[in-house]
Design an enzyme around this catalytic site. Structure first.
Site, mmCIF file in Angstrom:
data_model
loop_
_atom_site.group_PDB
_atom_site.id
_atom_site.type_symbol
_atom_site.label_atom_id
_atom_site.label_comp_id
_atom_site.label_asym_id
_atom_site.label_seq_id
_atom_site.Cartn_x
_atom_site.Cartn_y
_atom_site.Cartn_z
ATOM 1 C CB SER A 249 -0.862 -0.275 0.859
ATOM 2 O OG SER A 249 -1.999 0.477 1.324
ATOM 3 C CG ASP A 474 -6.266 -2.453 -4.190
ATOM 4 O OD1 ASP A 474 -6.546 -1.459 -3.685
ATOM 5 O OD2 ASP A 474 -4.617 -2.722 -4.045
ATOM 6 C CG HIS A 503 -5.605 -2.577 -0.514
ATOM 7 N ND1 HIS A 503 -4.770 -1.979 -1.186
ATOM 8 C CD2 HIS A 503 -4.218 -2.083 0.953
ATOM 9 C CE1 HIS A 503 -4.235 -1.235 -0.915
ATOM 10 N NE2 HIS A 503 -3.811 -0.945 0.483
#
Length: 541
Positions: A249, A474, A503
């Site tokens: 991320s 995502d 994710h």
């Protein structure tokens, strides 16, 4: 935002916890409280005053100092929740890399040794879970808990985690009293009137002012490039000539910036669920893009709930499920459920479903129980625990770091007219997250310290091939981000998990992905071309 998923107050806290397995939450694992090194003596400060340093020179000075000092590894403090044989320590870095002999801060790090033989060891694998504001200190627990996905990598690498500057044990910052931050119910993020918008604007301005009042000294230096410099100092303190890095991320943007600033210091780098590193995206446009992707994944979840109506009894079509969601939202707006769960708290809880497949069943189950008459299950799941002072401090700290980094990294629009126009238009077709996301980020419109120009991310001579992993749908980091980084880092390889949207992909069981991540980490092997993998198994009720 780009890490663990939850929302408190008017700011949707959307930060990834790819810790252990995808979807693990870290809020309660953080306790604000770090050791700050004393200010350097007047004589060393005079060195900075009389000689100007570039930040690159300051980073080199700090890294050389850390390489000499090493890390004094000790058993972890009992209240850190990190069992033996994990060891903990600190690495000292400059607050300002242009003043390497000035104010110093300490970063908390931890490690567990490789499980294989000394001959199998390939160094340290350093991890960042996202955020900005996520703690990486639980990464070594993947070895303690015998996480099968990471067993092969653990034979070759020490697993190393750290709290980035401002986070948790690393000179934590704060913007508001934690108990006030989590108090519920909060104002509905979706405005009904111009007065609602004016009230939210006031809250955002107050939040920015609170950040400056409580953490003003740190704010100018809470940037991704500085965290990347910290990462290089940690590398040096570990005794590693080159860095092995796993970023998820927001951790992918940290990795992208590190690879740009320190290309010859990279050995292996895996980036998973990628933030679009384009200067035009960081960070205002990236958040608008996120709103669109969240709406798409929200609908994916509703389709799955409808397909499993025998288990959840929420309707046999997406429209049925959406109708029940809107009914729940209207009820909570009129009379907060249990006195504490209003629309803001509902978004906080329900947004974990678009984030992570691992949340599909738990969220649908709570929703189903509520519709069947069990309101307590929803209160237990969505309301803040006011008695959890440590968890609330961690939650407030995480949001403070998220805001500080995103606001400092880039110049944000200051015109309310633009914010209002962009989010009003977006909300029409993408109502699930748009306004909650806008209010979360609005403090950046009145941020009290200088905002930087984002780094131009690209590969330079010496950067080895980077492995990029991304699911196609995502929500938090739309697929285009992986494509953008892939085009910027020459020689990189992109693994796409098609028809999937969780994710944090590398923590899931999917042999098509797991085997390639292992091969890359263990031998540097990459496919001759990009790879498309079938999706991991869909959750079952």
């Amino acid at each position: 935002m780009y890490g663990e998923a939850y929302l408190t107050g008017t700011r949707a806290k959307k930060r990834t916890a790819a810790i252990g397995s995808a979807g693990t939450l870290i809020a309660a694992a953080l306790i604000a409280g770090a050791v700050t090194a004393p200010t350097a003596s007047a004589s060393t400060n005079s060195t900075d005053r009389h000689r100007g340093y570039s930040e690159a020179q300051g980073a080199a000075i700090a890294a050389a100092r850390a390489a000499k000092a090493g890390i004094d590894w000790q058993d972890c403090p009992a209240d850190w929740g990190l069992e033996k044989p994990i060891k903990c320590g600190y690495v000292t870095v400059p607050l300002d890399y242009a003043k390497p002999y000035g104010k110093q801060i300490k970063l908390a790090v931890d490690r567990i040794g490789n499980t294989g033989t000394p001959e199998e060891r390939q160094g340290a694998l350093v991890y960042n879970p996202g955020g900005p504001g996520g703690s990486g200190l639980r990464f070594p627990r993947r070895v303690v808990t015998k996480n099968a996905v990471w067993a092969k990598a653990a034979k070759a690498y020490d697993f190393v985690g750290f709290d980035p500057r401002g986070v948790g044990k690393s000179t934590p910052i704060s913007c508001v009293d934690p108990q006030e931050f989590v108090k519920a119910p909060k104002m509905d993020p979706v405005p009904d009137t111009e007065a609602d918008k004016l009230a939210q604007r006031g809250l955002a301005r107050e939040y920015a002012e609170g950040c400056y009042e409580r953490s003003g000294e740190m704010l100018p230096h809470m940037t991704t490039p500085n965290t990347a410099r910290d990462l290089d100092v940690i590398r040096a303190a570990l005794g590693e000539k080159k860095l092995n890095f796993l970023g998820v991320s927001y951790g992918t943007y940290l990795g992208a910036v590190y690879g740009t600033l320190f290309p010859t210091h990279v050995r292996r780098m895996v980036v998973d669920s990628v933030v679009n590193p384009s200067r035009e995206k960081i960070w205002y446009q990236a958040n608008l893009d996120q709103d669109v992707a969240f709406e798409g994944r929200w609908k994916d979840w509703q389709d799955w709930v409808a397909a499993n109506d025998a288990a959840f009894h929420l309707g046999t079509t997406r429209a049925d499920v959406q109708a029940k969601w809107l009914e729940l939202r209207a009820t909570a707006k009129k009379n907060p459920i249990g006195g504490v769960v209003g629309p803001a708290e509902l978004i906080s809880f329900f947004q974990s479903a678009p984030y992570y497949d691992s949340s599909w069943v738990p969220v649908a189950t709570v929703f189903s129980k509520y519709v069947a008459g069990d309101t307590q299950a929803l209160v237990d799941a969505a309301a803040p625990d006011m008695s959890d002072t440590a968890g609330n401090a961690a939650s407030e700290n995480g949001n403070a770091v998220y805001t500080a980094v995103e606001c400092a990294d880039a110049k944000w629009p200051t015109s309310w007219k633009r914010w209002n126009r962009d989010n009003t238009l977006l909300h029409r077709d993408h109502p699930f997250m748009t306004w909650a996301n806008a209010w979360m980020n609005l403090p950046c419109a009145t941020w009290p310290v200088k905002q930087q120009t984002p780094l131009e991310v690209r590969s330079h001579n010496g950067l080895p091939p980077v492995l990029i992993v991304q699911s196609e749908r995502d929500a938090a980091t739309p697929y285009e981000g992986a494509v953008s980084l892939h085009s910027r880092f020459k020689g990189s390889r992109l693994i796409t998990e098609k028809n999937a949207g969780s994710h944090g992909v590398t923590g899931l069981v999917n042999s098509c992905i797991n085997d390639r991540v292992d091969a890359y980490l263990l031998s540097g092997a990459l496919d001759s071309a990009d790879v498309v993998c079938e999706p991991h198994a869909v959750p079952k009720p």
